[in-house]
Design an enzyme around this catalytic site. Structure first.
Site, PDB file in Angstrom:
ATOM      1  N   ASP A  59       0.869  -1.175   0.000  1.00  0.00           N
ATOM      2  CA  ASP A  59       0.000   0.000   0.000  1.00  0.00           C
ATOM      3  C   ASP A  59       0.908   1.228   0.000  1.00  0.00           C
ATOM      4  OD1 ASP A  59      -1.687   2.155   0.781  1.00  0.00           O
ATOM      5  OD2 ASP A  59      -3.051   0.763   1.773  1.00  0.00           O
ATOM      6  N   TYR A 152      -9.669  16.144  -4.300  1.00  0.00           N
ATOM      7  CA  TYR A 152      -8.992  15.427  -5.392  1.00  0.00           C
ATOM      8  C   TYR A 152      -8.184  16.422  -6.226  1.00  0.00           C
ATOM      9  CZ  TYR A 152      -8.065  12.651  -9.552  1.00  0.00           C
ATOM     10  OH  TYR A 152      -7.435  12.006 -10.603  1.00  0.00           O
ATOM     11  N   LYS A 156      -4.078  16.592  -6.842  1.00  0.00           N
ATOM     12  CA  LYS A 156      -3.435  16.551  -8.163  1.00  0.00           C
ATOM     13  C   LYS A 156      -2.684  17.855  -8.452  1.00  0.00           C
ATOM     14  CE  LYS A 156      -4.260  12.358  -9.491  1.00  0.00           C
ATOM     15  NZ  LYS A 156      -3.171  11.436  -9.849  1.00  0.00           N
TER      16      LYS A 156
HETATM   17  P1  NDP Z   1      -7.841   2.698 -11.635  1.00  0.00           P
HETATM   18  O1  NDP Z   1      -8.797   2.758 -10.496  1.00  0.00           O
HETATM   19  O2  NDP Z   1      -8.137   1.776 -12.759  1.00  0.00           O
HETATM   20  O3  NDP Z   1      -6.366   2.365 -11.103  1.00  0.00           O
HETATM   21  C1  NDP Z   1      -5.872   2.881  -9.907  1.00  0.00           C
HETATM   22  C2  NDP Z   1      -4.620   2.101  -9.513  1.00  0.00           C
HETATM   23  O4  NDP Z   1      -4.062   2.703  -8.330  1.00  0.00           O
HETATM   24  C3  NDP Z   1      -4.909   0.656  -9.189  1.00  0.00           C
HETATM   25  O5  NDP Z   1      -3.946  -0.165  -9.824  1.00  0.00           O
HETATM   26  C4  NDP Z   1      -4.775   0.580  -7.684  1.00  0.00           C
HETATM   27  O6  NDP Z   1      -4.234  -0.676  -7.301  1.00  0.00           O
HETATM   28  C5  NDP Z   1      -3.748   1.684  -7.393  1.00  0.00           C
HETATM   29  N1  NDP Z   1      -3.904   2.165  -6.031  1.00  0.00           N
HETATM   30  C6  NDP Z   1      -4.947   2.869  -5.500  1.00  0.00           C
HETATM   31  N2  NDP Z   1      -4.775   3.042  -4.186  1.00  0.00           N
HETATM   32  C7  NDP Z   1      -3.577   2.455  -3.868  1.00  0.00           C
HETATM   33  C8  NDP Z   1      -2.849   2.291  -2.658  1.00  0.00           C
HETATM   34  N3  NDP Z   1      -3.315   2.766  -1.488  1.00  0.00           N
HETATM   35  N4  NDP Z   1      -1.667   1.631  -2.695  1.00  0.00           N
HETATM   36  C9  NDP Z   1      -1.204   1.136  -3.868  1.00  0.00           C
HETATM   37  N5  NDP Z   1      -1.838   1.256  -5.042  1.00  0.00           N
HETATM   38  C10 NDP Z   1      -3.018   1.900  -5.042  1.00  0.00           C
HETATM   39  O7  NDP Z   1      -7.709   4.195 -12.176  1.00  0.00           O
HETATM   40  P2  NDP Z   1      -6.831   4.869 -13.337  1.00  0.00           P
HETATM   41  O8  NDP Z   1      -6.007   3.883 -14.047  1.00  0.00           O
HETATM   42  O9  NDP Z   1      -7.746   5.723 -14.103  1.00  0.00           O
HETATM   43  O10 NDP Z   1      -5.926   5.823 -12.446  1.00  0.00           O
HETATM   44  C11 NDP Z   1      -4.514   5.857 -12.540  1.00  0.00           C
HETATM   45  C12 NDP Z   1      -4.050   7.283 -12.283  1.00  0.00           C
HETATM   46  O11 NDP Z   1      -4.574   8.127 -13.304  1.00  0.00           O
HETATM   47  C13 NDP Z   1      -4.511   7.875 -10.960  1.00  0.00           C
HETATM   48  O12 NDP Z   1      -3.441   8.613 -10.399  1.00  0.00           O
HETATM   49  C14 NDP Z   1      -5.648   8.814 -11.371  1.00  0.00           C
HETATM   50  O13 NDP Z   1      -5.815   9.866 -10.460  1.00  0.00           O
HETATM   51  C15 NDP Z   1      -5.126   9.289 -12.705  1.00  0.00           C
HETATM   52  N6  NDP Z   1      -6.112   9.846 -13.616  1.00  0.00           N
HETATM   53  C16 NDP Z   1      -7.210   9.131 -14.016  1.00  0.00           C
HETATM   54  C17 NDP Z   1      -8.130   9.677 -14.884  1.00  0.00           C
HETATM   55  C18 NDP Z   1      -9.371   8.974 -15.279  1.00  0.00           C
HETATM   56  O14 NDP Z   1     -10.301   9.653 -15.791  1.00  0.00           O
HETATM   57  N7  NDP Z   1      -9.479   7.675 -15.132  1.00  0.00           N
HETATM   58  C19 NDP Z   1      -7.915  11.014 -15.448  1.00  0.00           C
HETATM   59  C20 NDP Z   1      -6.749  11.684 -14.949  1.00  0.00           C
HETATM   60  C21 NDP Z   1      -5.873  11.103 -14.091  1.00  0.00           C
HETATM   61  P3  NDP Z   1      -4.769  -1.562  -6.069  1.00  0.00           P
HETATM   62  O15 NDP Z   1      -6.222  -1.231  -5.867  1.00  0.00           O
HETATM   63  O16 NDP Z   1      -4.527  -2.973  -6.510  1.00  0.00           O
HETATM   64  O17 NDP Z   1      -3.910  -1.158  -4.931  1.00  0.00           O
HETATM   65  C1  8X3 Z   2      -9.631  12.279 -13.338  1.00  0.00           C
HETATM   66  C2  8X3 Z   2     -10.356  13.216 -14.259  1.00  0.00           C
HETATM   67  O1  8X3 Z   2     -12.054  15.136 -14.361  1.00  0.00           O
HETATM   68  O2  8X3 Z   2     -12.566  13.244 -12.901  1.00  0.00           O
HETATM   69  O3  8X3 Z   2      -8.493  12.838 -12.808  1.00  0.00           O
HETATM   70  O4  8X3 Z   2     -10.875  14.827 -12.287  1.00  0.00           O
HETATM   71  S1  8X3 Z   2     -11.503  14.145 -13.396  1.00  0.00           S
END
Ligand code: NDP
Ligand code: 8X3
Length: 254
Positions: A59, A152, A156
């Site tokens: 984690d 959030y 970021k």
């Molecule tokens: P997902 O929910 O698909 O993936 C999130 C990942 O983060 C998982 O692999 C999860 O793994 C890991 N994670 C979360 N909490 C923990 C923790 N406490 N310790 C270790 N690992 C953790 O989302 P996305 O792929 O979309 O997100 C990836 C990144 O992209 C994030 O930083 C998100 O903020 C960013 N992002 C996403 C956008 C979107 O619209 N989807 C847009 C902009 C940015 P596990 O649960 O196995 O620990």
């Molecule tokens: C994820 C995109 O618009 O939900 O970072 O913040 S938004």
């Protein structure tokens, strides 16, 4: 021939997983991280025919676990060339006056402190090598604040600031630092934000062609494969239908 090693946080899902798949095809040795060990094991099995894969289940909020996991890396995985700081999520979408302190803590602990803990453990390896590449996954929320996005967005914005700080402080060590800031990407992100409410989560991506995790993986791969003298510091990427955090050209749908 395998000639680089990448450390990917949040490799169990979404952007991190898609990047792992693409890096494996490009013969990059992989260290895949996340809390869900069964998903890491599955991905390791899938990608092992393409490249060497080591998994670390921890984690990112727990600094002792982060240090222990990284210290446990076998010799052939310990020289890390690329760090993808990707683990992160939103928890809740509510006005600040209604926010839950537990959600705030989680977002700050994962998105900001987790990124710092992992970076602190890996940067010395890169400094010793006088080489390395750190890619920080920010968000459109790192550049804009939108209604109910409060904490959030703050987390970021901190990633954006830390990306700039790394560029400055790591400049003497030939370490490249980049941030990718995606708009809406269709992953498990909204399911996590809405705490398992699949209907609410699916509404987020309805009526337009959202970015896919593979689109972001492609961009990450482009960024890390530029010639050694080129550093793309900051990239904002939207779905075509999205103008900013609040303006989305949705088709009508039932
Ligand atoms: P997902 O929910 O698909 O993936 C999130 C990942 O983060 C998982 O692999 C999860 O793994 C890991 N994670 C979360 N909490 C923990 C923790 N406490 N310790 C270790 N690992 C953790 O989302 P996305 O792929 O979309 O997100 C990836 C990144 O992209 C994030 O930083 C998100 O903020 C960013 N992002 C996403 C956008 C979107 O619209 N989807 C847009 C902009 C940015 P596990 O649960 O196995 O620990
Ligand atoms: C994820 C995109 O618009 O939900 O970072 O913040 S938004």
């Amino acid at each position: 021939m395998i000639n680089k090693t990448a450390f990917i946080t949040g490799a169990t899902s979404g952007i991190g997983k898609a990047t792992a798949v693409l890096f494996a095809k490009n013969n990059i040795r992989l260290i895949l991280c996340g809390r869900r060990k069964e998903l890491l094991l599955k991905l390791q099995k899938e990608l092992s025919s393409d490249t060497d894969v080591h998994i670390l289940s921890f984690d990112v909020r727990d600094n002792a676990s982060v240090k222990k996991a990284i210290a446990s890396l076998p010799a052939n995985f310990s020289d890390i060339d690329i760090l993808l700081n990707n683990a992160g999520n939103a928890h809740g979408l509510v006005s600040i006056q209604d926010g839950l302190v537990d959600d705030w803590d989680t977002m700050i602990d994962v998105n900001v402190k987790g990124l710092l803990y992992v970076s602190k453990a890996i940067i010395p390896i890169m400094i010793a090598n006088n080489s390395g590449f750190i890619v920080n996954i920010g968000s459109i929320a790192a550049k804009e604040v939108y209604p109910k996005g409060n904490v959030y967005c703050a987390s970021k914005h901190a990633v954006d600031a830390l990306n700039k700080a790394m560029r400055i402080d790591l400049n003497p060590y030939n370490i490249r630092v980049s941030a990718i800031h995606p708009g809406a990407v269709e992953t498990a992100f909204s399911e996590v934000r809405f705490k398992g409410d699949e209907k609410k989560a699916s509404e987020v991506y309805k009526g337009f062609d959202a970015l896919q995790a593979e689109d972001i993986a492609d961009i990450i791969n482009f960024v890390v494969t530029r010639p050694a003298h080129v550093n793309i510091e900051d990239l904002l990427v939207y779905p075509t239908a999205q103008a900013n955090t609040t303006i989305l050209n949705r088709r009508s749908y039932d």
